[in-house]
Every structure is written in C-alpha cells, then in structure tokens.
Design an enzyme around this catalytic site. Structure first.
Site, PDB file in Angstrom:
ATOM      1  CG  ASP A  96     -18.045   6.670  -0.024  1.00 40.52           C
ATOM      2  OD1 ASP A  96     -16.774   7.581  -0.261  1.00 40.52           O
ATOM      3  OD2 ASP A  96     -18.273   6.203   0.998  1.00 40.52           O
ATOM      4  CG  ASP A 132      -2.051  -0.877   1.130  1.00 46.60           C
ATOM      5  OD1 ASP A 132      -2.617  -1.077   0.080  1.00 46.60           O
ATOM      6  OD2 ASP A 132      -2.313  -1.871   1.984  1.00 46.60           O
ATOM      7  N   GLY A 133       2.201   1.299   0.662  1.00 45.58           N
ATOM      8  CA  GLY A 133       2.861   2.430   0.880  1.00 45.58           C
ATOM      9  C   GLY A 133       3.415   2.803  -0.608  1.00 45.58           C
ATOM     10  CB  THR A 134       4.740   0.429  -3.283  1.00 45.70           C
ATOM     11  OG1 THR A 134       5.949  -0.109  -2.417  1.00 45.70           O
ATOM     12  CG2 THR A 134       5.414   0.666  -4.751  1.00 45.70           C
ATOM     13  CG  LEU A 135      -0.021   0.086  -4.680  1.00 45.91           C
ATOM     14  CD1 LEU A 135      -1.305  -0.813  -3.985  1.00 45.91           C
ATOM     15  CD2 LEU A 135      -0.016   0.053  -6.430  1.00 45.91           C
ATOM     16  CD  GLU A 155       5.651   3.938   3.682  1.00 46.29           C
ATOM     17  OE1 GLU A 155       6.546   4.781   4.108  1.00 46.29           O
ATOM     18  OE2 GLU A 155       5.496   2.857   3.295  1.00 46.29           O
TER      19      GLU A 155
END
Length: 323
Positions: free
Chosen positions: A227, A81-84, A299
């Site tokens: 949303d 998730d941090g990379t993305l 992060e």
C-alpha cells in the site's frame, strides 16, 4: 510485472534460473528443517544449484553477495523474521525472487503474505511460482519487512535471547513481554508524519510496513505490504496525564492499559482504543526523550532519533495465489 497482493490472481510457472537454499540453523526450527526443506523442494521440481546450513549472520551476508555475483535469481531462505530482514538489504534493486521458509518464532512476514507455517506447505508456495512485489520499510536506511518499534517491543526484543526462543518456542514472546512490562516506564515522543506533527507520552510506538508484528499482533487492520505507506500506532501512558507517573498506582494504570491494547491487537481493534493514536504516512521522523532503542523485525538496530520511509514494490517474493 508481478501483481500486487490485492489484484486478481494470475498463475505463473516457476521462475527460470538457478535456485539456492540458505537456512539459518540458529532459528528456532532451522537445524531440523534443513534436510527436510531440501528434500521437499526437490520432490516438487525445484532444483537447487546449492544449499547451505548457516549459523552466523556474517556467513549469510557473504553467501548472498557471492550468489548475486554468480547470477542466482531465486534465493530461498529458511529462518525467522530477523534472518529475512537482514537478507533483504542485499536483495533490494536486484532481479531476484525471495522464497520464504518460516522457521522462526514470530514469522510475521510469512503470516502477512499468507505463507503457511508448515514447511512442506511453504515449499508448495515456492514450487507453484506465483510472485508478488511488496514494499520494504527503511529505518535510517536499514530495511525492515514487518515493523519497527520503541518501548515495550524493543525491550522484549532485548530479552528474546536465542536460548529463550529455543527453550520456550512460541511461549518465549509472552514470557519476555511479561518481564519487560514490569519495568516499563513512559517516555515522550515527537513524531513528524508527512505534514502532521504531534508529541505524546507513550509506552510503545510501532511503525509498520506489513500487517503483523510481535508474533501475530496487528499493526493496523488496513495495513498491506503493497500500500506504499507506513502504519503507525502509539499507546499513551495514562500515568503521565493523571500525574501518577513514577508511582505504584501509575504503573498499575499503565500496565492495565497495555494489557487491554495487547489483547485487542490480535484482532486489530486496538486502533479504536482511546489510549491509541493511529496514523499512516509515507515518511516519518521520530524523536524520543530520553533516547530509546529501536527494534526492527526482532533485532535491535539503533537509537532514536530515526527516519522511516517506504521503498515501494522493492522486493519480489513467492506468495500464495490470492483466493
């Protein structure tokens, strides 16, 4: 225009244009997955103009800038998730499609989208070419995909070193959480959510853009990536209201509350807990006393005070066809 996640499915061919694969070899499974991903994509007809195995975030940023300058329209990223989240800052406002290969510890963005954790199945999602537009959260202007938080989860992010994640894998998160919980102390927050304002003594505050954070914990069972609003929950500190803050009994009260809430976040039932304040807003301002570190998608990104908002439908991404 791409459908929102809640609209009826519509089949699409693989988007035209060149594709590039970028894999973070510092993510938990990245080093082993690089060649596997290239082969899996090629066998599914996804032609890669170039592919890169990366070990430094600065290199990822430079490559993204170069790819965008060359007109690359499909950027496939393998990592956590941090990379993305770090890559999204370069993709907002661009005519590009993000492909997600979940190779990290939490993989909450992929989980929210319904992208399988299995690498080959994730490559299937890209090859089928179905895309959706999703919202992106902004914390003082910095993009995040899943959630930003202060309190317990920010402390966990500080403890989640590369070595710990590679050594323990999915066990790294509960181990870091247990260590952080022993040292956690209440703090006061002032929250302005659209027209609403409140002050609370809390152990944790979470601001979610997506459904999941912290390796599968729900922000709010009603949260969606399309949303156009932030979902917030705060866990109150019972030691503050009972006057036992700073005592051994008060710490036991706080830990017991955290444990009950943590168990119920797996199902989303935490929003019904009396110790939890839940709300939603398009804009949010948070102050904390004392100032607290803020974690976004695993992060650490700075300290309070912090403004949060939503960039609606700001990112196009490959996702499974709705069923």
């Amino acid at each position: 225009m791409e459908p929102a996640l809640i609209e009826p499915p519509r089949e699409r061919a693989v988007a035209p244009g060149t594709a590039a694969l970028l894999v973070n070899t510092h993510s938990r499974l990245g080093r082993e997955a690089f060649s596997l991903a290239r082969n899996a994509l090629a066998s599914r007809g996804v032609i890669l103009a170039e592919s890169h195995a990366l070990s430094r975030s600065r290199r990822l940023r430079l490559l993204l800038e170069q790819l965008l300058e060359r007109g690359t329209r499909r950027i496939l990223i393998g990592g956590g998730d941090g990379t993305l989240s770090g890559a999204v800052a370069h993709l907002l406002g661009r005519d590009v499609t993000l492909g997600v290969l979940p190779l990290g510890t939490g993989n909450d963005f992929a989980r929210t989208l319904g992208i399988p954790a299995d690498l080959e199945a994730a490559c299937d999602v890209i090859a089928r070419g179905h895309t959706v537009r999703v919202d992106v959260g902004l914390a003082n202007g910095r993009p995040f995909l899943n959630a930003a938080s202060l309190g317990l989860t920010a402390g966990i992010a500080r403890r989640m070193t590369k070595r710990l994640k590679q050594r323990l894998g999915k066990l790294a998160y509960p181990m870091a959480a247990a260590a952080e919980a022993r040292e956690l102390r209440p703090f006061r927050v002032r929250v302005k959510a659209d027209a609403q304002e409140l002050e609370l003594d809390v152990l944790q505050l979470v601001v979610g853009n997506g459904l999941y954070h912290g390796a599968g914990n729900m922000v709010d069972p009603d949260a969606r990536l399309d949303d156009r609003r932030l979902h917030v929950y705060a866990v109150a500190a019972p030691s503050s209201s009972s006057g036992r803050d700073g005592t051994g009994l008060g710490q036991l009260q706080d830990l017991a509350t955290l444990a009950r809430v943590a168990l119920s976040t797996r199902t989303g039932e935490h929003v019904e807990n009396p110790a939890v304040t839940a709300l939603h807003a398009s804009r949010l301002y948070v102050e904390a006393t004392p100032a607290r570190e803020v974690n976004a998608d695993g992060e650490l990104i700075g300290h309070t005070p912090m403004h949060f908002e939503v960039a609606p439908a700001a990112l196009r991404v490959y996702a499974p066809m709705p069923t």
